[in-house]
Design an enzyme around this catalytic site. Structure first.
Site, mmCIF file in Angstrom:
data_model
loop_
_atom_site.group_PDB
_atom_site.id
_atom_site.type_symbol
_atom_site.label_atom_id
_atom_site.label_comp_id
_atom_site.label_asym_id
_atom_site.label_seq_id
_atom_site.Cartn_x
_atom_site.Cartn_y
_atom_site.Cartn_z
ATOM 1 N N GLU A 174 15.934 43.915 18.066
ATOM 2 C CA GLU A 174 16.820 45.083 17.885
ATOM 3 C C GLU A 174 18.175 44.904 18.558
ATOM 4 O O GLU A 174 18.611 45.781 19.322
ATOM 5 C CB GLU A 174 16.125 46.362 18.374
ATOM 6 C CG GLU A 174 14.880 46.689 17.575
ATOM 7 C CD GLU A 174 14.284 48.060 17.847
ATOM 8 O OE1 GLU A 174 14.661 48.709 18.837
ATOM 9 O OE2 GLU A 174 13.417 48.485 17.042
ATOM 10 N N GLU A 293 7.980 46.028 13.050
ATOM 11 C CA GLU A 293 7.610 47.254 13.778
ATOM 12 C C GLU A 293 7.559 48.393 12.766
ATOM 13 O O GLU A 293 8.593 48.716 12.157
ATOM 14 C CB GLU A 293 8.629 47.599 14.876
ATOM 15 C CG GLU A 293 8.580 46.650 16.050
ATOM 16 C CD GLU A 293 9.416 47.118 17.237
ATOM 17 O OE1 GLU A 293 9.563 48.341 17.439
ATOM 18 O OE2 GLU A 293 9.938 46.242 17.947
HETATM 19 O O1 AHR Z 1 7.532 49.608 19.853
HETATM 20 C C1 AHR Z 1 8.248 50.323 20.819
HETATM 21 C C2 AHR Z 1 9.725 49.946 20.851
HETATM 22 O O2 AHR Z 1 10.326 50.362 19.662
HETATM 23 C C3 AHR Z 1 10.044 48.484 20.911
HETATM 24 O O3 AHR Z 1 10.049 47.990 22.205
HETATM 25 C C4 AHR Z 1 11.414 48.420 20.328
HETATM 26 O O4 AHR Z 1 11.672 47.189 19.687
HETATM 27 C C5 AHR Z 1 11.481 49.595 19.390
HETATM 28 O O5 AHR Z 1 12.614 50.357 19.584
#
Ligand code: AHR
Length: 507
Positions: A174, A293
């Site tokens: 990110e 994610e």
């Molecule tokens: O999964 C939780 C968080 O969400 C992770 O650390 C991050 O990559 C995202 O913002």
């Protein structure tokens, strides 16, 4: 009379062979994911190495082929050297992403041992936030080079003779997000990712890379970020990442269940952007997607803010411990259907996360045992029965509107053909909260198949949750599907996740 949806399930119209890594997950050094999650030395259910046996059994039930590690936001200030060598010599560090104290009792070696036991591959991430090319190369040398060099010999000195051989590497996390340590502009990150991938490839030409896409579809730099990053990295990376989390913050369940359409649009936009860069470069290469994610995440937000703001620097505080309800499980099912429908481009996906932190698996805070959240079940069904070839869902469904989405389908579905096992599985969600829908599926191309079972996850209370020792939401087998002359008729109750399995009849 019940509403009707129609689908054609034909083996002649495949989408793609599903990459099993689409059923991946994620373990970050965050909250109780690692400590008191997968690892709890001295616990009666732990093995000699301190890993929770009960948790590994649940992970195996989910059959997770790849686990992203060690972050997440955590990776952007990760000092991998702290996490190797004799445990008693490892430093305790202020963990800046989540404001916790990291004791490094579980590091690279321990996690790779755990992953092996869980039958998972490790998807390793490098720190491109506060560190860069050199440290990424050193880490790769430590992990994958056989020996005879500084870091490969350090690994051998640490007792690991054979290289770990990690195959899939995330180039940071990110990096477009202002919250990220070492947050960068698209050009800064694109150049760094390009040069890091080039250098790492010299050390191990067999590895694959995931470049960071936007943190979510709402980011102000969305799409421009992807264009810029891929313009730098296109020839050096294999996947572009996507992340998304949804939540029912307004209490509008109808609209919440429409959010899988947003995920679908997100994937389509990213494919278009990748293909635009491909055209600009006159490249022959396809860029694949790593949806590394995805989940529901919102229940725990206020409690998390309280910990980071008012109670920082704890070891393994209970953070991001969303307790999922039944409607969350429906959305997770809908999101899985979207991923399967895009299996020609989405080759890796990670349910974020796996244990205790926005997770399908929880360990009881009083130390008694572990339990399955509501979202455990759709994920388990998809991972178990969704292996093989995804088929084009030629689907027509009645529609309804929600506060934020016009004319969405009542029924979302996809079918998977497992040639090896001679099985066909239809995953279907009826997201109409008021009415049942009959799904008529034309399965004439599967002559000689019979109905094996119709599994359903349903609950009259959308807000129902599970707890330790209390599985209020769990699947049941029903007799709601019949087959006659190649026409499958399935009754999909309102608000239900359905797994309709056909198997070849013995000759
Ligand atoms: O999964 C939780 C968080 O969400 C992770 O650390 C991050 O990559 C995202 O913002």
């Amino acid at each position: 009379m019940a509403k009707k949806a129609k689908m054609v399930v034909d083996r002649a119209f495949p989408i793609a062979q599903i990459d099993k890594r689409i059923y991946g997950s994620f373990i970050e050094h965050l909250g109780r994911a690692v400590y008191d999650g997968i690892y709890q030395p001295g616990h009666p259910l732990s093995d000699e190495a301190g890993f929770r046996r009960d948790v590994i059994e649940l992970v195996k039930e989910l059959d997770v082929p790849i686990v992203r590690y060690p972050g997440g936001n955590f990776v952007s200030n990760f000092y991998w050297e702290d996490s190797v060598g004799p445990v008693e010599q490892r430093p305790h560090r202020l963990e800046l992403a989540w404001k916790s104290l990291e004791k490094n009792e579980v590091g690279l070696h321990e996690f790779s041992q755990w992953a092996k036991q869980a039958n998972s591959e490790v998807m390793m991430a490098v720190n491109l936030g506060t560190r860069g090319i050199t440290d990424a190369c050193n880490l790769l040398e430590y992990c994958n080079h056989p020996g005879g060099s500084r870091y490969s010999d350090l690994r051998r000195k640490h007792g690991q003779e054979e290289p770990y051989g990690f195959k899939t590497w995330c180039l940071g996390n990110e990096m477009d997000g202002p919250w990220q340590l070492g947050h960068k502009t698209a050009d800064e990150y694109g150049r760094l990712a390009e040069e890091t991938a080039k250098a790492m490839h010299i050390i191990d030409p067999t590895i694959e890379f995931v470049a960071c896409g936007s943190s979510n579809r709402q980011m102000p730099t969305y799409a421009i970020w992807e264009d810029t990053v891929l313009s730098h990295t296109y020839e050096y990376v294999d996947y572009l990442s996507l992340h998304t989390y949804y939540g029912n913050r307004s209490g509008d369940s109808n609209d919440f269940l429409a959010k899988s359409d947003d995920m679908d649009a997100f994937i389509k936009e990213i494919i278009a952007t990748c293909d635009y860069v491909k055209a600009k470069k006159r490249s022959k290469k396809n860029m694949y997607l790593s949806f590394d994610e995805w989940n529901v995440w919102y229940h725990s937000n206020a409690a998390d803010d309280d910990i980071t703001e008012n109670h920082p620097w704890q070891v393994a505080p209970p953070m991001l411990e969303d307790i999922y309800n039944f409607e969350d499980a429906l959305l997770v099912g809908l999101m899985l259907i979207v991923l399967l429908r895009h299996s020609d481009r989405v080759k890796v996906a990670c349910l974020a996360q796996l244990v205790n932190v926005i997770a399908p698996i929880m360990t009881d805070a009083n130390g008694e045992g572990s339990w399955r959240q509501t979202i455990f079940y759709p994920f388990m069904h998809a991972s178990k029965y969704g292996r093989g070839v995804a088929l084009q869902p030629v689907l027509s469904s009645p529609r309804h509107s929600t506060s934020g989405h016009d004319e969405i389908t009542d029924v979302e579905a996809v079918a998977v053909y497992n040639e090896e096992k001679e099985e066909v599985t239809i995953f279907a969600v009826n997201r109409n909260l008021e009415e049942d829908v009959v799904l008529d599926s034309d399965v004439r191309s599967f002559a000689g198949y019979k109905v094996a079972e119709h599994i359903v996850l349903e609950c009259p209370d959308l807000k129902m949750v599970n707890a330790f020792g209390q599985e209020n939401v769990k699947p049941q087998v029903t007799d709601r599907t019949t087959l006659s002359n190649g026409q499958l008729t399935s009754m999909l109750h309102k608000a239900s996740w359905n797994v309709i399995r056909l198997v070849k009849q013995a000759d």
